[in-house]
Scaffold this motif. Structure first.
Motif, PDB file in Angstrom:
ATOM      1  N   MET A 112     -14.055  12.412  -8.037  1.00  0.00           N
ATOM      2  CA  MET A 112     -15.202  12.192  -8.856  1.00  0.00           C
ATOM      3  C   MET A 112     -16.169  11.827  -7.958  1.00  0.00           C
ATOM      4  SD  MET A 112     -15.218  14.068 -10.847  1.00  0.00           S
ATOM      5  CE  MET A 112     -13.343  14.687 -11.068  1.00  0.00           C
ATOM      6  N   ALA A 149       0.933  -1.171   0.383  1.00  0.00           N
ATOM      7  CA  ALA A 149      -0.176   0.250   0.338  1.00  0.00           C
ATOM      8  C   ALA A 149       0.627   1.182   0.346  1.00  0.00           C
ATOM      9  CB  ALA A 149      -0.878   0.074   1.575  1.00  0.00           C
ATOM     10  N   ALA A 150       0.534   2.289  -1.028  1.00  0.00           N
ATOM     11  CA  ALA A 150       1.422   3.772  -0.548  1.00  0.00           C
ATOM     12  C   ALA A 150       1.273   4.114   1.051  1.00  0.00           C
ATOM     13  CB  ALA A 150      -0.157   4.884  -1.559  1.00  0.00           C
ATOM     14  N   GLY A 151       2.389   4.698   1.168  1.00  0.00           N
ATOM     15  CA  GLY A 151       2.505   5.377   1.924  1.00  0.00           C
ATOM     16  C   GLY A 151       3.382   4.370   3.315  1.00  0.00           C
ATOM     17  N   GLN A 172     -10.125  18.766  -1.423  1.00  0.00           N
ATOM     18  CA  GLN A 172      -8.811  18.498  -1.143  1.00  0.00           C
ATOM     19  C   GLN A 172      -7.709  17.381  -1.769  1.00  0.00           C
ATOM     20  OE1 GLN A 172      -7.332  21.179  -3.096  1.00  0.00           O
ATOM     21  NE2 GLN A 172     -10.172  22.128  -3.346  1.00  0.00           N
ATOM     22  N   VAL A 173      -8.146  16.422  -0.905  1.00  0.00           N
ATOM     23  CA  VAL A 173      -7.345  14.909  -0.836  1.00  0.00           C
ATOM     24  C   VAL A 173      -6.708  14.332  -1.629  1.00  0.00           C
ATOM     25  CG1 VAL A 173      -7.218  12.766   0.442  1.00  0.00           C
ATOM     26  CG2 VAL A 173      -8.286  14.679   2.307  1.00  0.00           C
ATOM     27  N   PHE A 225      -8.960  -7.562   5.860  1.00  0.00           N
ATOM     28  CA  PHE A 225      -8.323  -6.150   4.794  1.00  0.00           C
ATOM     29  C   PHE A 225      -9.795  -6.181   4.757  1.00  0.00           C
ATOM     30  CE2 PHE A 225      -3.610  -6.484   6.352  1.00  0.00           C
ATOM     31  CZ  PHE A 225      -3.725  -7.125   6.905  1.00  0.00           C
ATOM     32  N   PRO A 249      -8.908  19.084  11.764  1.00  0.00           N
ATOM     33  CA  PRO A 249      -9.394  18.070  10.373  1.00  0.00           C
ATOM     34  C   PRO A 249     -10.616  18.203  11.052  1.00  0.00           C
ATOM     35  CG  PRO A 249      -7.334  17.401  11.140  1.00  0.00           C
ATOM     36  CD  PRO A 249      -7.470  18.511  11.996  1.00  0.00           C
ATOM     37  N   ALA A 305     -11.145   9.605   4.435  1.00  0.00           N
ATOM     38  CA  ALA A 305     -11.204  11.182   5.767  1.00  0.00           C
ATOM     39  C   ALA A 305     -12.358  10.637   6.145  1.00  0.00           C
ATOM     40  CB  ALA A 305     -11.134  12.365   4.580  1.00  0.00           C
ATOM     41  N   PRO A 306     -12.073  11.318   7.471  1.00  0.00           N
ATOM     42  CA  PRO A 306     -14.199  11.323   7.335  1.00  0.00           C
ATOM     43  C   PRO A 306     -15.318  12.246   7.157  1.00  0.00           C
ATOM     44  CG  PRO A 306     -12.276  12.925   8.627  1.00  0.00           C
ATOM     45  CD  PRO A 306     -11.584  12.025   7.973  1.00  0.00           C
ATOM     46  N   ASN A 324     -13.699   6.283   2.830  1.00  0.00           N
ATOM     47  CA  ASN A 324     -12.866   6.056   4.072  1.00  0.00           C
ATOM     48  C   ASN A 324     -11.337   6.117   3.757  1.00  0.00           C
ATOM     49  OD1 ASN A 324     -13.512   3.386   5.041  1.00  0.00           O
ATOM     50  ND2 ASN A 324     -13.461   2.776   3.575  1.00  0.00           N
ATOM     51  N   SER A 382     -17.332  13.873  -5.257  1.00  0.00           N
ATOM     52  CA  SER A 382     -17.475  15.248  -5.663  1.00  0.00           C
ATOM     53  C   SER A 382     -19.133  14.496  -5.805  1.00  0.00           C
ATOM     54  CB  SER A 382     -16.968  16.064  -7.087  1.00  0.00           C
ATOM     55  OG  SER A 382     -15.085  15.970  -6.907  1.00  0.00           O
TER      56      SER A 382
END
Lengths: 407, 418, 406
Positions: free
Chosen positions: C375, C104-106, C361-362, C139, C351, C197-198, C195, C378
């Motif tokens: 999208m 996973a990234a990060g 913006q994330v 997972f 936050p 962001a809250p 998932n 949005s």
């Protein structure tokens, strides 16, 4: 000087604002004393002029408010209660004009007060900054007088380019948008099935934030996988990167070469204009729809009986009676279009390949937030303010005459 | 050592699988006496998560008394706006990200703490990076998340035309010309901006500052711009004027680009061809070309509290340590700023699966920076950028455009214009 | 109001015009919706993908089958101890595909990749890739990367890959989740967006601040507009000019000066900062003023003669008649507050105080954007507004009818 109750109200509110400013350390404390003295003077003059016992409670509250207000912020409530009590005592004997003055100001003060605090005071601060030399909020700056304005108006070709671009934007989008919106609103006002469905669809563009809408149009204009190129069969045409003016493009086949301002807005800028009209249309339609509800049906019925065609009905009934609404849209439209920013920033973040989509607000934003020169940015804002003010005054004079309010 | 590494990894895994990193940090800072805020410009994705994981590990080593709290202020533009707003009377953070030209701006008002005063030593850091944060002979920040330009190429296309990866500029131009002729389309994709120009300019031997003075129209600059303009005219270079290069792969057959290493994952995502990465073509085959370094540094503000500055100092030391840079770089696809990170087992293992990362580390030894002037951003966009775009689009000649740019830059720096 | 005599043709024309216009208005949203259902590679195709893979029913069955193996047929998953079997139909046997679970990234240590066992076997006509979760953790999804040799004349995976690219002598196939479940497959981007962001908190913040601005602002605007329209008080012209003039200064220069004011008040990172500066809406005052002006003067004159005070004129006459204007004002103020980005971004950085727009913006990154998730997020963010508006404008029509305006 006849409007004493209104004057008392006005100075009381002013004192409250001064107290707020002193609290926030924006003004020195002695100004409160000055304001208090002013209020005292005005009130005493008004009460002593035609003294009655019923004025005493109000006067007492007022004095308590002024006195305690120096140390406690909430004491200003006493102040305002005092004004209220005074009004109650005065009202039986107040003339029509005094009533109007008092109530007019009473109803208007909350909104005006907020605007004073959140718009006027920051604007005055910005004006002050525009007289400094390259102020960036981090360190001190020396006073520079009118240098920023001098550079702006005499040595800044990019500023004039931005003005020219913005001018094109206003000239094209404001009238076109309103006309289109009126047409669609009239159609939507007819009894059609799925009326609610249609109205929602037309409003959709405005609902979504400009950032998302601009992202969508970015795709439409994308040279590689954009919808427009696919539709027109012109793959690879880079709409948002074509800085050639449309008039120049249109007249080039005839051998006429147009340069600079007269070349017209660039293709890229026209692309952004289309997006702006699309976005704003929903908002204009909704406002006009609301305005259309106010037109009595009888007029149309009478016109129909007289044999007027659909087009004649629109021209002689709808359009004039819609004029308060369209006037409103035109006024706000002019002011708003002059400050177009977000969609330009999203679709052409650098202001266009050859600065052809650089609008005045984007230029201002770059100067302030990119180059950290808030003095220059503020100077630009002040010049823009004067321009918009002048244009709006002209527009109001020219158009308000044509607006037919109900007799 | 090994325990610490395992601990670090386990914590990362824990953070990934369960709680969001920001929640973990909030827990860590709840009981801390001193909280040093780190304001950054990562809005989301891998960089933000990687930074937060880094901070989590640092806080863990501090035993709970002090902690660092990273706060995202939006993108880099918003970050610098918030910092300015903070200076107006709000609370100035202990640390923040800053580009070199931001640092120059802050230094004009003497707002930064020199690293020597904090006891932060940049030993082990890539000397080129350390040099960039040295102003007035003092080091005012530590390089943190850096990227460097690389040569991206299309392996499939090269194979099809029997070409090998060019090592010198001469080979590059010849290869690009040949393939473009055969494909009947330009295969070198480039953005006509200062970043791309800087690669060519630096590699041809040019330098922006001569005797401390900014020179935009030196003969090398004209040569570099002439090269790009010729490329467009001869049909082997394609200017990409809107969007990133990786968003324009459908414009034609992609052969090469000289773009930032930070775009690698996006190139991968968008490319349907076999993407290759190599060091930049150099003037000779003795060494690669010079790549422009971008990305931010971490600075400490004078107006922060003294205890917070102490915590900041410890964090900076941690952030540039070989292990931290290795983990952070691998997670967020940045070039580790510490030369020691290259031999860290995490990195060597990662390079086996992702050779591009190793290329970036190699290229970072041949890195150059643009001048750290407070008005550089304006110059690189409005003045130099304009000259480049005008020339590439055929509206001006290189010499004329650059002369105009030089005059504009001189006027700006002298205060005659804004 | 009726159209003219040839009403059938007239109405047809009307419907046609409206529909064409509606298409132009709404089409970009079809793309937004469609993109939110696309894989990253699909979103960047040179020819528009009209129907993404995720909307094809044939894929849903495969997704449900795979999802059931790892978790549930609807939402999928990769639970501890389960095995997920992916088939790739190649016809003849050949070089075995190489299978790997991407990290996973990060983060570098990935318990999902480390704790999985991968077995590849060739059955009749297809390769069977079995991935077993030997760890004790469950997972939400299982991404996969498969390198399949280019020597195969054709290959057909059970579930279409989300990305295909050339990698030397192999094709590199990538899936963001090979055990999605039917719903999880279609709504993958939405799940990931939610998932990331809250968003629940963000929605609350957006609705709360927008709602407060509407309610309180409505009162202020109604009062001020009435005064400006129907009361002759000294200084009216100057007040009107002042109010309009506040619109003429580009707000960007006021950003930091207002911030100074807010920080002195101690309102940074509070709801006050998001709401109070916007309570006085010039747009609202102007709109309602026009409305009041278009009401017949005799109504007010009659009331005045009857001794009604200005206050009761406002409440009893002006406001009820201006309902369309009030609703319009409400809609636009709500939208303006809901869609504001720059201001909330400047005055809040915790936050917990983020609004929806800030949350989006994330997905807009430094070197590119995650289009699918953007999208999806949005779409999520405008959905309540669209629904709200649809129902509100029904009320609006009814309200107008009820209030007696023709």
């Amino acid at each position: 000087m006849a409007y004493r109750p209104a004057l008392v109200l006005g100075t009381a509110v002013l004192l409250a604002l001064i107290r707020l400013a002193v609290e926030l350390e924006l003004l020195p404390g002695w100004i409160y004393g000055l304001g208090a003295a002013l209020l005292l003077g005005v009130t005493l003059e008004a009460t002593l002029r035609a003294f009655r016992l019923s004025l005493l409670p109000g006067l007492g509250l007022l004095l308590a408010g002024i006195g305690l207000g120096y140390s406690a912020f909430y004491a200003l409530l006493l102040l305002l209660a005092g004004v209220g009590a005074l009004y109650l005592a005065w009202s039986p004997q107040m003339s029509e004009r005094e009533q109007a003055a008092f109530w007019g100001w009473l109803l208007v003060w909350p909104a005006v007060g907020l605007l004073l605090v959140w718009q006027v005071i920051p604007s005055l601060y910005a004006l002050w900054i525009s007289f400094l030399d390259r102020f960036n909020f981090i360190g001190e700056s020396r006073f520079a007088g009118l240098t920023n304005y001098e550079i702006l108006l005499t040595r800044d070709p990019l500023f004039w380019k931005a003005i020219a671009n913005t001018f094109w934007f206003v000239i094209v989008t404001v009238p076109l948008g309103i006309l289109l919106a009126t047409l669609v609103a009239i159609l939507l006002n007819e009894k059609v099935r799925l009326q609610g469905f249609f109205r929602t669809l037309y409003f959709l563009p405005y609902i979504t934030a400009l950032t998302a809408a601009a992202a969508v149009w970015d795709w439409i204009y994308n040279p590689e996988f954009g919808f427009l190129n696919w539709l027109l069969g012109t793959p690879g045409l880079d709409w948002l990167s074509t800085p050639k003016g449309i008039f120049a493009l249109a007249l080039a086949p005839f051998g006429i070469e147009l340069k600079g301002f007269w070349a017209g807005p660039s293709v890229a800028f026209v692309a952004i204009m289309v997006m702006s009209i699309w976005h704003l249309l929903g908002y204009q339609i909704v406002v006009i729809l609301a305005g259309l509800q106010n037109i009595p049906k009888e007029y149309y019925e009478a016109a129909q009986l007289d044999g007027a065609s659909w087009w004649q009905q629109q021209r002689y009934i709808t359009w004039p009676l819609l004029s308060p609404t369209t006037f409103f849209l035109a006024t706000l439209g002019l002011i708003g279009a002059f400050q177009v920013f977000t969609q330009v920033l999203i679709m052409t973040p650098t202001g266009g390949v050859l600065q052809d989509t650089l609008t005045i607000t984007l230029y201002l934003y770059n100067k302030g937030f990119r180059d950290s020169d808030f003095s220059y940015a503020s100077a630009i804002a002040m010049v823009v303010f004067v321009m918009i003010l002048a244009l709006t005054v002209v527009q109001q004079r020219a158009l308000e005459r044509k607006v037919t309010y109900e007799a | 050592m090994k325990h610490a590494m395992v601990g670090l990894l386990a914590l990362l895994g824990l953070a990934l699988a369960q709680q969001r990193p920001e929640d973990v940090i909030r827990g860590q800072c709840e009981k801390a006496e001193v909280v040093a805020e780190l304001w950054h410009g990562f809005t989301g994705g891998a960089p933000k998560t990687a930074l937060e994981n880094l901070v989590i590990e640092f806080n863990r080593t501090q035993g709970g008394q002090v902690c660092v709290r990273p706060i995202s202020q939006g993108n880099y533009r918003d970050l610098s706006t918030k910092i300015k707003a903070a200076f107006t009377g709000g609370k100035v953070p202990a640390m923040a990200q800053a580009f070199e030209n931001n640092m120059a701006l802050y230094l004009e008002s003497d707002a930064l703490v020199p690293m020597s005063a904090l006891g932060v030593d940049l030993k082990g850091v890539n000397p080129l990076f350390a040099n960039a944060v040295t102003m007035n002979n003092q080091v005012y920040g530590v390089p943190f998340n850096k990227s460097v330009q690389l040569l991206y190429f299309n392996r499939d296309l090269l194979k099809k035309h029997g070409a090998k990866v060019p090592v010198t500029i001469g080979e590059f131009i010849a290869t690009a010309k040949r393939i473009s002729q055969e494909e009947k389309a330009p295969v070198y994709f480039f953005q006509p901006d200062t970043s791309t120009f800087s690669y060519w300019f630096f590699t041809l031997g040019g330098s922006y500052l001569q005797n401390g003075k900014l020179v935009l129209n030196s003969p090398k600059a004209v040569e570099a711009l002439e090269l790009l303009a010729q490329g467009v005219k001869s049909g082997w270079a394609r200017p990409i004027t809107s969007g990133f290069i990786n968003q324009n792969f459908g414009a034609g057959p992609f052969g090469f680009s000289t773009d930032t290493s930070a775009g690698y994952t996006f190139y991968l995502q968008a490319a349907k061809f076999d993407l290759g990465v190599a060091t930049l073509p150099g003037r000779t085959d003795k060494q690669p070309g010079f790549g422009l370094v971008q990305g931010t540094n971490l600075v400490v503000f004078k107006r922060a509290d003294d205890e917070e500055k102490k915590v900041a100092a410890d964090f900076l030391k941690f952030a540039i340590s070989p292990r931290a840079q290795a983990v952070f770089g691998v997670a967020a696809n940045y070039v580790p700023v510490n030369s020691g990170s290259g031999v860290d087992p995490l990195v060597t293992r990662y390079i086996k699966e992702n050779p591009a990362f190793g290329v970036a580390i190699t290229q970072a030894r041949y890195a150059r920076f643009e001048p750290a002037l407070s008005s550089w951003e304006q110059i690189r966009f409005d003045i130099l950028g304009q000259a480049i775009r005008e020339t590439v689009l055929g509206q001006s000649t290189p010499k004329a455009a650059l002369d105009k740019a030089q005059k504009a830059a001189e006027d700006l720096l002298a205060g005659r214009t804004r | 109001m009726k159209l003219d005599l040839r009403s059938a043709i007239g109405r047809l024309f009307l419907y046609l015009l409206l529909s064409l216009g509606a298409l132009a208005m709404a089409f970009p949203f079809y793309w937004m919706l469609a993109t939110s259902l696309k894989s990253p590679q699909e979103a960047q195709q040179s020819r528009p993908v009209w129907i993404p893979e995720r909307l094809k029913a044939s894929n849903w069955r495969a997704a449900a089958r795979l999802g059931a193996q790892g978790g549930s047929p609807l939402w999928g998953g990769y639970q501890a101890g389960r095995t997920i079997t992916l088939r790739i139909y190649t016809g003849k046997v050949g070089p075995p595909p190489q299978v790997r679970i991407p990290s996973a990234a990060g983060a570098f240590f990935d318990p999902r990749a480390e704790g999985s066992q991968i077995q590849t076997r060739f059955r009749e006509g297809y390769w069977e890739i079995a991935v077993t979760n030997r760890s004790s953790q469950s997972f939400r999804l299982l991404p996969l990367v498969v390198l399949i040799s280019k020597s195969y004349p054709s290959y057909q995976p059970e579930l279409p890959p989300d990305a295909v690219r050339s990698s030397g002598d192999d094709w590199r196939l990538e899936w963001v989740n090979i055990a999605p479940g039917a719903l999880g497959y279609v709504l993958h981007n939405y799940r990931e967006a939610w998932n990331a962001a809250p968003f629940g908190r963000y929605f609350f913040n957006s609705f709360f601040t927008a709602g407060t601005q509407v309610l309180v602002g409505l009162l202020l605007a109604a009062m001020a507009a009435f005064a400006l329209a129907r009361i002759a008080f000294p200084g009216k012209g100057a007040v009107w000019l002042l109010i309009l003039a506040t619109l003429m200064i580009p707000g960007e220069v006021l950003l930091i000066p207002s911030y100074v004011l807010l920080s002195k008040l101690g309102w940074i990172n509070t709801y006050y900062a998001l709401v109070v500066p916007w309570l006085a809406s010039v747009f609202g005052i102007f709109l309602l003023r026009q409305f009041y002006l278009s009401l017949p003067t005799d109504l007010f004159d009659a009331a005045r003669i009857d001794g009604a005070s200005y206050w009761s004129q406002l409440w009893r006459i002006a406001l009820p008649l201006a309902v369309p204007g009030l609703v319009t004002y409400g809609i636009f103020t709500f939208l303006g507050a809901y869609n504001a980005l720059l201001w909330p971004l400047i005055v809040t950085d915790k936050p917990e105080m983020y609004t929806i727009q800030r949350g989006l913006q994330v997905f807009i990154g430094e070197a590119g954007s995650d289009y699918g998730a953007l999208m999806a997020a949005s779409t999520l963010s405008i959905l309540p507004i669209v629904l709200g508006y649809f129902f509100a404008q029904q009320q609006f029509i009814q309200g107008v009818a009820r209030s007696g305006i023709k």
